[in-house]
Enzyme design. Structure first.
Site, PDB file in Angstrom:
ATOM      1  N   ASP A   8      18.819  62.344  34.352  1.00 30.09           N
ATOM      2  CA  ASP A   8      18.174  63.570  34.822  1.00 30.09           C
ATOM      3  C   ASP A   8      18.767  64.714  34.014  1.00 30.09           C
ATOM      4  OD1 ASP A   8      20.687  64.042  35.869  1.00 30.09           O
ATOM      5  OD2 ASP A   8      20.012  64.356  37.928  1.00 30.09           O
ATOM      6  N   HIS A   9      18.507  65.960  34.440  1.00 24.18           N
ATOM      7  CA  HIS A   9      19.034  67.113  33.691  1.00 24.18           C
ATOM      8  C   HIS A   9      20.562  67.147  33.699  1.00 24.18           C
ATOM      9  CE1 HIS A   9      18.415  68.104  37.887  1.00 24.18           C
ATOM     10  NE2 HIS A   9      19.301  69.073  37.790  1.00 24.18           N
ATOM     11  N   CYS A  65      23.479  60.699  35.639  1.00 24.93           N
ATOM     12  CA  CYS A  65      23.110  61.928  36.351  1.00 24.93           C
ATOM     13  C   CYS A  65      24.364  62.800  36.379  1.00 24.93           C
ATOM     14  CB  CYS A  65      22.552  61.625  37.739  1.00 24.93           C
ATOM     15  SG  CYS A  65      23.679  60.760  38.852  1.00 24.93           S
ATOM     16  N   GLY A  66      24.420  63.791  37.236  1.00 29.30           N
ATOM     17  CA  GLY A  66      25.580  64.678  37.236  1.00 29.30           C
ATOM     18  C   GLY A  66      26.871  63.935  37.538  1.00 29.30           C
ATOM     19  N   THR A  67      26.844  63.164  38.618  1.00 30.99           N
ATOM     20  CA  THR A  67      28.044  62.436  39.052  1.00 30.99           C
ATOM     21  C   THR A  67      27.968  60.939  38.785  1.00 30.99           C
ATOM     22  OG1 THR A  67      27.008  62.084  41.189  1.00 30.99           O
ATOM     23  CG2 THR A  67      28.433  64.038  40.972  1.00 30.99           C
ATOM     24  N   GLY A  70      24.034  59.346  42.381  1.00 26.33           N
ATOM     25  CA  GLY A  70      22.612  59.215  42.717  1.00 26.33           C
ATOM     26  C   GLY A  70      21.957  58.079  41.946  1.00 26.33           C
ATOM     27  N   HIS A  98      33.335  40.535  36.697  1.00 29.85           N
ATOM     28  CA  HIS A  98      33.192  40.161  38.109  1.00 29.85           C
ATOM     29  C   HIS A  98      31.771  40.378  38.634  1.00 29.85           C
ATOM     30  CE1 HIS A  98      37.755  40.870  39.065  1.00 29.85           C
ATOM     31  NE2 HIS A  98      37.561  40.335  37.868  1.00 29.85           N
ATOM     32  N   ASN A  99      31.180  41.533  38.276  1.00 28.70           N
ATOM     33  CA  ASN A  99      29.907  41.924  38.902  1.00 28.70           C
ATOM     34  C   ASN A  99      28.688  41.604  38.052  1.00 28.70           C
ATOM     35  OD1 ASN A  99      32.027  44.500  39.464  1.00 28.70           O
ATOM     36  ND2 ASN A  99      31.229  43.453  41.248  1.00 28.70           N
ATOM     37  N   ARG A 109      28.524  65.246  34.345  1.00 23.51           N
ATOM     38  CA  ARG A 109      29.335  66.412  34.693  1.00 23.51           C
ATOM     39  C   ARG A 109      30.762  66.028  35.083  1.00 23.51           C
ATOM     40  NH1 ARG A 109      24.480  68.840  38.430  1.00 23.51           N
ATOM     41  NH2 ARG A 109      23.247  69.745  36.727  1.00 23.51           N
ATOM     42  N   ARG A 136      29.545  34.985  44.883  1.00 14.64           N
ATOM     43  CA  ARG A 136      29.543  36.304  45.545  1.00 14.64           C
ATOM     44  C   ARG A 136      28.336  37.125  45.139  1.00 14.64           C
ATOM     45  NH1 ARG A 136      35.806  37.095  44.040  1.00 14.64           N
ATOM     46  NH2 ARG A 136      36.601  35.568  45.503  1.00 14.64           N
TER      47      ARG A 136
HETATM   48  C1  RB5 Z   1      21.456  67.212  40.009  1.00 11.85           C
HETATM   49  O1  RB5 Z   1      21.792  68.528  40.254  1.00 11.85           O
HETATM   50  C2  RB5 Z   1      22.475  66.262  40.637  1.00 11.85           C
HETATM   51  O2  RB5 Z   1      22.377  66.272  42.012  1.00 11.85           O
HETATM   52  C3  RB5 Z   1      22.278  64.880  40.094  1.00 11.85           C
HETATM   53  O3  RB5 Z   1      22.416  64.894  38.715  1.00 11.85           O
HETATM   54  C4  RB5 Z   1      23.221  63.785  40.557  1.00 11.85           C
HETATM   55  O4  RB5 Z   1      24.556  64.167  40.378  1.00 11.85           O
HETATM   56  C5  RB5 Z   1      22.963  63.161  41.845  1.00 11.85           C
HETATM   57  O5  RB5 Z   1      23.665  62.254  42.292  1.00 11.85           O
END
Ligand code: RB5
Length: 142
Positions: A8-9, A65-67, A70, A98-99, A109, A136
């Site tokens: 995503d962005h 994604c950011g973290t 998601g 393992h997985n 980010r 497993r």
């Molecule tokens: C987008 O702002 C952010 O929520 C997304 O990139 C992500 O980190 C979601 O888990």
């Protein structure tokens, strides 16, 4: 090796950096978007990468994604997908050994390009240890 990559962005810049880094290497990154920093919904891009992996059109997938949270949540909703957030060198090794992850996930980010490239190298250099782990992993499908 063909790898479908999507973000995503929040993961766009890291995705572009990885595409640049692997250009001309034996890792072919197939870009499933997003294609700009415009805000968008990460599940839409997760689906595109999941689709390529489940159809066998890519050997594995990368989602950003950011973290990374998601993308991990959505990818693991699809039967046959084992998506792992690689947050350390040990996690990168274990996610394969393992997985047997078929999608690896990063946070644009929360992680540096250098760390991510190192985690991808580790993940790609080790083998699935099947045996006990296969028993497993089969229990993942509910
Ligand atoms: C987008 O702002 C952010 O929520 C997304 O990139 C992500 O980190 C979601 O888990």
């Amino acid at each position: 090796m063909k790898i479908a990559i999507g973000s995503d962005h929040g993961g766009f810049e890291l995705k572009q950096e990885l595409i640049e880094h692997y250009k001309g290497s034996d890792i072919e990154l197939v870009d499933e978007g997003t294609y700009s920093l415009e805000r968008c919904d990460y599940p839409d891009y997760a689906r595109k990468v999941v689709d390529k992996v489940l159809k066998g059109e890519a050997d594995k997938g990368i989602l950003i994604c950011g973290t990374g949270i998601g993308m991990t949540l959505i990818a693991n909703r699809f039967k046959g997908i084992r998506a792992a957030l690689l947050y350390s060198e040990f996690a990168a090794q274990a996610a394969k050994e393992h997985n047997n992850a078929n999608i690896i996930v990063f946070g644009g980010r929360t992680m540096s390009k250098e760390d991510v490239i190192r985690y991808i190298s580790i993940f790609n250099s080790v083998k699935y240890l099947d045996g006990t782990y296969e028993i497993r992993n089969k229990k993942l499908d509910v």
